[in-house]
Design a protein around this motif. Structure first.
Motif, PDB file in Angstrom:
ATOM      1  N   ALA A   1      11.834   0.967  -1.783  1.00 61.45           N
ATOM      2  CA  ALA A   1      11.050   1.969  -1.095  1.00 61.45           C
ATOM      3  C   ALA A   1       9.987   2.521  -2.302  1.00 61.45           C
ATOM      4  O   ALA A   1      10.260   2.686  -3.322  1.00 61.45           O
ATOM      5  N   LEU A   2       8.676   2.499  -1.775  1.00 65.05           N
ATOM      6  CA  LEU A   2       7.584   2.759  -2.716  1.00 65.05           C
ATOM      7  C   LEU A   2       6.586   3.743  -2.484  1.00 65.05           C
ATOM      8  O   LEU A   2       6.743   4.450  -1.322  1.00 65.05           O
ATOM      9  N   ARG A   3       5.934   4.365  -3.165  1.00 62.55           N
ATOM     10  CA  ARG A   3       5.190   5.404  -3.082  1.00 62.55           C
ATOM     11  C   ARG A   3       3.434   5.250  -3.205  1.00 62.55           C
ATOM     12  O   ARG A   3       2.769   6.194  -2.983  1.00 62.55           O
ATOM     13  N   ASP A   4       3.233   4.049  -3.594  1.00 61.27           N
ATOM     14  CA  ASP A   4       1.922   3.641  -3.941  1.00 61.27           C
ATOM     15  C   ASP A   4       1.322   2.452  -2.882  1.00 61.27           C
ATOM     16  O   ASP A   4       1.921   1.403  -2.996  1.00 61.27           O
ATOM     17  N   LYS A   5       0.284   2.934  -1.987  1.00 62.49           N
ATOM     18  CA  LYS A   5       0.041   1.578  -1.074  1.00 62.49           C
ATOM     19  C   LYS A   5      -0.584   0.557  -1.573  1.00 62.49           C
ATOM     20  O   LYS A   5      -0.051  -0.487  -1.320  1.00 62.49           O
ATOM     21  N   ASP A   6      -1.392   0.754  -2.623  1.00 65.11           N
ATOM     22  CA  ASP A   6      -1.981  -0.594  -3.259  1.00 65.11           C
ATOM     23  C   ASP A   6      -0.843  -1.332  -4.093  1.00 65.11           C
ATOM     24  O   ASP A   6      -0.883  -2.665  -3.942  1.00 65.11           O
TER      25      ASP A   6
ATOM     26  N   TRP B   1       6.665   5.090  12.502  1.00 65.65           N
ATOM     27  CA  TRP B   1       7.355   6.033  11.953  1.00 65.65           C
ATOM     28  C   TRP B   1       6.525   6.585  10.865  1.00 65.65           C
ATOM     29  O   TRP B   1       6.913   7.419  10.201  1.00 65.65           O
ATOM     30  N   GLY B   2       5.200   6.202  10.626  1.00 64.08           N
ATOM     31  CA  GLY B   2       4.141   6.669  10.152  1.00 64.08           C
ATOM     32  C   GLY B   2       4.173   6.130   8.613  1.00 64.08           C
ATOM     33  O   GLY B   2       3.259   6.317   7.865  1.00 64.08           O
ATOM     34  N   ASP B   3       5.253   5.166   8.142  1.00 63.34           N
ATOM     35  CA  ASP B   3       4.932   4.727   6.782  1.00 63.34           C
ATOM     36  C   ASP B   3       4.322   3.225   6.913  1.00 63.34           C
ATOM     37  O   ASP B   3       4.319   2.388   7.821  1.00 63.34           O
ATOM     38  N   TYR B   4       3.747   2.923   5.807  1.00 66.85           N
ATOM     39  CA  TYR B   4       3.499   1.377   5.451  1.00 66.85           C
ATOM     40  C   TYR B   4       4.314   0.599   4.991  1.00 66.85           C
ATOM     41  O   TYR B   4       4.988   0.721   4.029  1.00 66.85           O
TER      42      TYR B   4
ATOM     43  N   LEU C   1       9.619  -3.943   2.511  1.00 64.66           N
ATOM     44  CA  LEU C   1       8.738  -3.001   1.394  1.00 64.66           C
ATOM     45  C   LEU C   1       8.426  -1.774   2.503  1.00 64.66           C
ATOM     46  O   LEU C   1       7.781  -1.909   3.322  1.00 64.66           O
ATOM     47  N   ASN C   2       8.663  -0.619   2.186  1.00 69.11           N
ATOM     48  CA  ASN C   2       8.315   0.713   2.690  1.00 69.11           C
ATOM     49  C   ASN C   2       7.826   1.741   1.870  1.00 69.11           C
ATOM     50  O   ASN C   2       8.305   2.175   0.849  1.00 69.11           O
TER      51      ASN C   2
END
Length: 132
Positions: free
Chosen positions: A81-86, A110-113, A127-128
């Motif tokens: 679970a990550l918070r940074d798209k790059d 569900w709206g996540d990358y 990876l979410n």
């Protein structure tokens, strides 16, 4: 109580852990080998291979070893679970090198990358990245 995965490889544990460290996931913090420091050797083909390893990084903890009777990995995946798209994009590219992407990275229903892959060692990763 804490749940941690234990990965079983046949003879590539050390290479897999070095790969995960190179991807920036953490480092090996404990390593025992078959046939050293009094560790048993179930058969000569596995002498010197990893009997037990602990791998740790920020938010990451799992264990691994070589086992000549290990079954192919299936039915389980490491979920990051990550918070940074790059950072998610970069890590996904590193982990998927010489592996197989099963769900390309993208914004999901569900709206996540999110993306899913099986790395070169047969370990599945999801990876979410929360887009909130």
């Amino acid at each position: 109580m804490q749940l941690s995965n234990y990965l079983f490889f046949t003879t590539t544990c050390e290479q897999a852990l070095a790969f995960y460290a190179a991807c920036g996931l953490g480092q090996v913090t404990e390593l025992l080998r078959y046939g050293t420091d009094g560790m048993p050797v179930p058969n000569e083909a596995i002498r010197g291979k990893v009997m037990h390893a602990r791998f740790e990084g920020p938010g990451v903890l799992f264990f691994a070893s070589d086992n000549d009777d290990a079954e192919p990995m299936r039915g389980s995946a490491h979920m990051l679970a990550l918070r940074d798209k790059d950072h998610t994009t970069q890590l996904f590219a590193l982990l998927s090198e010489a592996g197989e992407v099963t769900t390309p990275l993208g914004v999901q229903v569900w709206g996540d990358y999110y993306g899913k892959l099986t790395d070169r060692f047969g370990v599945q990763w999801m990876l979410n990245c929360s887009m909130e």
